[in-house]
Design a protein around this motif. Structure first.
Motif, short mmCIF file in Angstrom:
data_model
loop_
_atom_site.label_atom_id
_atom_site.label_comp_id
_atom_site.label_asym_id
_atom_site.label_seq_id
_atom_site.Cartn_x
_atom_site.Cartn_y
_atom_site.Cartn_z
N GLY A 1 84.71 4.27 -34.71
CA GLY A 1 85.33 4.21 -36.03
C GLY A 1 86.32 3.08 -36.16
N SER A 2 87.04 2.79 -35.08
CA SER A 2 87.99 1.68 -35.07
C SER A 2 87.27 0.35 -35.24
N ILE A 3 86.12 0.22 -34.59
CA ILE A 3 85.33 -1.01 -34.73
C ILE A 3 84.81 -1.16 -36.16
N CYS A 4 84.29 -0.07 -36.71
CA CYS A 4 83.77 -0.12 -38.09
C CYS A 4 84.89 -0.41 -39.09
N GLY A 5 86.07 0.16 -38.82
CA GLY A 5 87.18 -0.04 -39.74
C GLY A 5 87.68 -1.47 -39.81
N ALA A 6 87.33 -2.27 -38.80
CA ALA A 6 87.76 -3.67 -38.78
C ALA A 6 86.72 -4.61 -39.43
N THR A 7 85.64 -4.04 -39.96
CA THR A 7 84.59 -4.85 -40.58
C THR A 7 84.66 -4.75 -42.10
N ASP A 8 83.82 -5.53 -42.78
CA ASP A 8 83.78 -5.51 -44.25
C ASP A 8 83.05 -4.29 -44.78
N MET A 9 82.41 -3.53 -43.91
CA MET A 9 81.67 -2.36 -44.36
C MET A 9 82.59 -1.35 -45.03
N ILE A 10 83.84 -1.29 -44.58
CA ILE A 10 84.77 -0.31 -45.12
C ILE A 10 85.04 -0.56 -46.60
N SER A 11 85.26 -1.81 -46.95
CA SER A 11 85.55 -2.13 -48.35
C SER A 11 84.33 -1.97 -49.24
N MET A 12 83.12 -2.11 -48.66
CA MET A 12 81.90 -2.04 -49.47
C MET A 12 81.37 -0.61 -49.61
N LYS A 13 81.55 0.22 -48.59
CA LYS A 13 80.93 1.55 -48.57
C LYS A 13 81.92 2.69 -48.78
N SER A 14 83.20 2.41 -48.85
CA SER A 14 84.19 3.48 -48.97
C SER A 14 84.15 4.12 -50.35
N LEU A 15 84.57 5.36 -50.39
CA LEU A 15 84.71 6.10 -51.65
C LEU A 15 86.15 5.96 -52.12
N THR A 16 86.35 5.33 -53.27
CA THR A 16 87.70 5.10 -53.77
C THR A 16 88.22 6.32 -54.51
N ARG A 17 89.53 6.35 -54.72
CA ARG A 17 90.13 7.49 -55.42
C ARG A 17 89.67 7.55 -56.87
N ASP A 18 89.51 6.41 -57.52
CA ASP A 18 89.04 6.40 -58.91
C ASP A 18 87.63 6.97 -59.02
N THR A 19 86.76 6.57 -58.11
CA THR A 19 85.39 7.09 -58.12
C THR A 19 85.38 8.59 -57.84
N TYR A 20 86.24 9.01 -56.94
CA TYR A 20 86.32 10.42 -56.60
C TYR A 20 86.74 11.26 -57.81
N CYS A 21 87.68 10.76 -58.57
CA CYS A 21 88.16 11.51 -59.74
C CYS A 21 87.09 11.61 -60.82
N GLU A 22 86.16 10.66 -60.85
CA GLU A 22 85.10 10.68 -61.85
C GLU A 22 83.90 11.52 -61.44
#
Length: 394
Positions: free
Chosen positions: A347-368
């Protein structure tokens, strides 16, 4: 300025990596090789004032309260980091219940106001630490052992195996053997039997300090009631100044036999691995057998890997497997971390890549989202056509 504020300024660009296990939780930041802390997954009960495991709950409301208290302690007591506007990576088991995932997301988004969350399956990202995309991942945790083949980065779901064989089963076996061996040393130096209640922490400590996994040859002798000539030394465990437990040599060897003894269905940890390989396609089997990855604190026990290999080489000669599995070599990887936090390191390795910004669930999306339900990791909703085709082929 509070300590956690100054510390959070340093790690603004880092993701928070959390691997919440049933027994222990690993916490740290992306790009780091070790977690900042490994603590029991426990919180203080408001009813009894005693520590309780977070995932022992009666309903969703109690689970929510447990997670709020635990994560607050995790951030502000151990990590000294303010979680607001942070990105979080959650490392979870593929078989984790949806209610835990949804409640955890609600706690992080609604209560702690994190920016985004991504859930990563522990079996898959563990392979990232080795730079491979195919392997048979064996996770022996506290409650259960889970075997899942990963082929070209995709879990082969039809071949997964799970049994309640973990540290809990070992500790129960150890408790049964030593419960009646507690002695009280009187002021005159006499030893008398004592009815001291064994706490789980004491049994766990005895297991770690004294127990080990014996060889297959010695295990067969012990199973037939024979005592080998060479015996490991006995071990005296002191609970306090006057209460002791004499751990005999046989008590040090037999508890871990629970993992390798076949039950009424002829299932054990070793048969799980072979059955999982057998359920995969023929062209996958040899590659999976030569890329076995062990996870979990239980596999760190002395003698575990050697015994597991002996069991596999012995079972593969039996008619049940010899006529179907034409494999005579099993190879184990040595991850660049201790087995109990290999998944966190992935998880630490993945968190240092661009995948986190592209695949993460944001708070705004979660609220919708409707009902604030997190899509399961295997959901095809947000996957590309190429990934869908790979899953369907498997």
């Amino acid at each position: 300025m509070p300590a956690y504020d100054s510390m959070s300024l340093i790690s603004d660009k880092q993701c928070i990596i959390i691997d919440i296990g049933y027994k222990y939780t690993k916490f740290g930041f992306s790009g780091e090789s070790n977690p900042r802390c490994i603590i029991p997954t426990e919180t203080i009960s408001s009813d009894t004032g005693k520590y309780k495991i977070v995932f022992n709950y009666k309903d969703t409301d109690e689970l929510y309260t447990n997670l709020v208290d635990f994560i607050h302690m995790l951030f502000f007591k151990y990590a000294l980091v303010h979680p607001k506007e942070k990105r979080v990576v959650i490392v979870e088991s593929l078989l984790s219940p949806s209610v835990i995932r949804n409640t955890l997301a609600s706690v992080l988004f609604d209560h702690f106001e994190v920016t985004s969350i991504i859930f990563l399956p522990s079996h898959v990202i563990s392979l990232y630490t080795l730079g491979i995309n195919t392997g048979l991942v064996v996770d022996v945790g506290f409650q259960e052992a889970i075997v899942i083949p990963i082929y070209e980065g995709i879990p082969v779901l039809k071949a997964w195996q799970a049994l309640p064989l973990g540290s809990k089963a070992v500790e129960l076996a150890l408790r049964d053997r030593i419960q009646n061996k507690i002695k009280l040393i009187t002021e005159k130096g006499e030893e008398v039997m004592n009815s001291f209640c064994l706490f789980d922490t004491i049994v766990e400590d005895i297991k770690v300090k004294s127990c080990f996994v014996t060889t297959l040859e010695r295990a067969k002798l012990l199973a037939n009631g024979k005592i080998p000539k060479l015996q490991p030394p006995a071990f005296r465990y002191r609970i306090d100044g006057s209460t002791v437990i004499d751990i005999e040599s046989i008590d040090r060897e037999l508890p871990f036999e629970t993992l390798f003894e076949q039950d009424n269905d002829q299932m054990s940890l070793s048969t799980m691995i072979l059955d999982s390989i057998l359920k995969c396609s023929i062209d996958m089997r040899k590659q999976l057998a030569e890329n076995i990855v062990l996870l979990g604190g239980t596999v760190m026990t002395k003698g575990f890997k050697a015994r597991l290999k002996e069991e596999l080489l012995s079972l593969i000669k039996q008619p049940k497997y010899s006529d179907k599995l034409f494999i005579n070599v099993f190879k184990f990887h040595n991850p660049p971390a201790k087995e109990n936090y290999v998944a966190w390191l992935g998880g630490s390795i993945c968190g240092a890549t661009d995948m986190i910004s592209m695949k993460s669930l944001t708070r705004d999306t979660y609220c919708e989202m409707n009902n604030n339900t997190i899509p399961d990791w295997c959901s095809l909703t947000n996957r590309s056509d190429s990934v869908i085709q790979k899953i369907l082929q498997l």
